[in-house]
Each structure stands twice: as structure tokens, then as C-alpha cells.
Design a protein around this motif. Structure first.
Motif, PDB file in Angstrom:
ATOM      1  N   GLU A 141     -13.043  -4.371   5.736  1.00  0.00           N
ATOM      2  CA  GLU A 141     -11.972  -3.978   4.431  1.00  0.00           C
ATOM      3  C   GLU A 141     -12.490  -4.235   3.156  1.00  0.00           C
ATOM      4  O   GLU A 141     -12.357  -3.487   2.076  1.00  0.00           O
ATOM      5  N   GLU A 178      -6.694  -8.290  -0.748  1.00  0.00           N
ATOM      6  CA  GLU A 178      -7.392  -8.391   0.452  1.00  0.00           C
ATOM      7  C   GLU A 178      -8.174  -9.817   0.611  1.00  0.00           C
ATOM      8  O   GLU A 178      -8.334 -10.304   1.563  1.00  0.00           O
ATOM      9  N   GLN A 231      -3.800   3.296   4.979  1.00  0.00           N
ATOM     10  CA  GLN A 231      -4.169   1.815   4.651  1.00  0.00           C
ATOM     11  C   GLN A 231      -2.726   1.091   5.203  1.00  0.00           C
ATOM     12  O   GLN A 231      -2.847  -0.047   5.764  1.00  0.00           O
ATOM     13  N   GLN A 249     -11.283  -8.047   8.138  1.00  0.00           N
ATOM     14  CA  GLN A 249     -11.422  -8.447   6.631  1.00  0.00           C
ATOM     15  C   GLN A 249     -12.698  -8.222   6.100  1.00  0.00           C
ATOM     16  O   GLN A 249     -13.002  -7.674   4.957  1.00  0.00           O
ATOM     17  N   GLU A 260      -2.118  -1.795   8.080  1.00  0.00           N
ATOM     18  CA  GLU A 260      -1.635  -3.080   8.099  1.00  0.00           C
ATOM     19  C   GLU A 260      -0.303  -3.056   9.010  1.00  0.00           C
ATOM     20  O   GLU A 260      -0.251  -4.461   9.269  1.00  0.00           O
ATOM     21  N   HIS A 302      -1.800  -4.315  12.231  1.00  0.00           N
ATOM     22  CA  HIS A 302      -2.389  -5.570  12.313  1.00  0.00           C
ATOM     23  C   HIS A 302      -0.998  -6.692  12.607  1.00  0.00           C
ATOM     24  O   HIS A 302      -1.381  -7.504  13.330  1.00  0.00           O
ATOM     25  N   TYR A 341       0.737  -1.178   0.058  1.00  0.00           N
ATOM     26  CA  TYR A 341       0.052  -0.084  -0.042  1.00  0.00           C
ATOM     27  C   TYR A 341       0.897   1.369  -0.094  1.00  0.00           C
ATOM     28  O   TYR A 341       0.510   2.190  -0.613  1.00  0.00           O
TER      29      TYR A 341
HETATM   30 FE   FE2 Z   1      -5.922  -5.291   4.828  1.00  0.00          FE
END
Ligand code: FE2
Ligand code: FE2
Length: 163
Positions: A130, A94, A46, A127, A50, A53, A24
Motif C-alpha cells: 500500500e 497508511e 480502497q 502495508q 480496508e 482487512h 477513504y
Molecule cells: Fe490501508
């Protein structure tokens, strides 16, 4: 304690989240070079998400007395096409991440690791969210099909407004 196979699965998923972040960021660079600053800023946010995450998975590995092993992150592409094509690539990516989150969840389930399943539930929901957001953006961009004004409008008023 996390089993060896689940620990490997978490480490693989950490690598995928960091690759997503890098991908990204590459898309952000692509948009910057085209002066689409709204799209670029959306992609940067974004990318930040990530990374977070990856760190959320890292947290669970250490909460469960495991060990994080960072794996190599491959070079992302540099060219992505027009905004619609870029968002279609995001959706495709994704969907792959969703499949790998689901596979990791299934492994935790198979091993009867309840704590890992509960932790991974957050990722399952994320998910869904997203994919939904990206599908919505793709639909809007299609409405603006081929009209530069539509893409410019979205750049400033939709993607550029992300908090
Ligand atoms: Fe993602
Ligand atoms: Fe993610």
C-alpha cells in the motif's frame, strides 16, 4: 486460543481498518463533489479493501476462539485539499497503520503466538504494498505539479482504471 492482550490488539486493529475504510469513503465523497470520478472510484475501492482487512482480522479472532468487540469509529474530516494533498494524507495515514500492524506483530512475537504472527504477516506485506502504491501515485502527481491537465489525466487513466 488468543490471549486477552492479543485479542485486545486485534480488536484495536479492526477498529483502525474500519476507520481507514470510513476515511477513504470520506475522500471518495470529497472527489465526487469535485467531479474527479476516477479518484473517487479509486478511493471507494480502497475503502472496500480496508473493510475486508477488518474482516480478515475478525476471522482470526474467531478461528482462535476469541471475541470481536467493535469500537466506536470517529468522524473523518470532510475537506482534504487538492489531489496531491489528499494522497499525502493517505500516505501519512497508511504509515500510522503500518506502525500499528508492526506493534501488533511484535506483541504476538513477544507472546510466542506463532499462529497470530503468521496471520499478521499478510498485513505486514499488504502495508509494504500500500505504501509503495501511494508513493508511486504521489510521484506521478508531483510530475503533473500544478497543471490541471495532469490531474485530469491521472483521474481518468490511472486511478479510474483500478480493478
Ligand atoms: Fe490501508
Ligand atoms: Fe488496511
Amino acid at each position: 486460543m488468543l490471549s486477552k492482550s492479543l485479542q485486545n490488539g486485534f480488536n484495536d486493529q479492526i477498529q483502525k481498518e474500519f476507520y481507514s475504510s470510513y476515511l477513504y469513503l470520506a475522500m471518495a465523497a470529497h472527489f465526487e463533489s469535485q467531479n474527479l470520478s476516477g479518484f473517487a472510484s479509486w478511493m471507494q475501492k480502497q475503502a472496500d479493501e480496508e473493510r475486508s482487512h477488518g474482516m480478515r482480522l475478525w476471522q482470526h479472532v474467531y478461528d482462535r476462539d476469541g471475541k470481536v468487540e467493535l469500537k466506536a469509529i470517529e468522524q473523518p474530516p470532510a475537506e482534504f485539499g487538492n489531489p496531491l494533498e489528499v494522497l499525502q494524507k493517505v500516505l501519512e495515514h497508511e504509515r500510522k497503520v503500518t506502525a500499528s500492524v508492526n506493534a501488533l506483530y511484535a506483541l504476538a512475537e513477544k507472546e510466542g503466538d506463532v499462529a497470530a504472527q503468521i496471520w499478521l504477516q499478510w498485513f505486514v506485506n499488504e502495508q509494504v504494498e500500500e505504501e509503495k502504491i501511494v508513493v508511486g501515485l504521489i510521484e506521478k502527481l508531483k510530475m503533473a505539479a500544478g497543471q490541471a491537465f495532469g490531474a485530469l489525466f491521472m483521474d481518468q487513466h490511472v486511478l479510474g482504471q483500478r480493478k
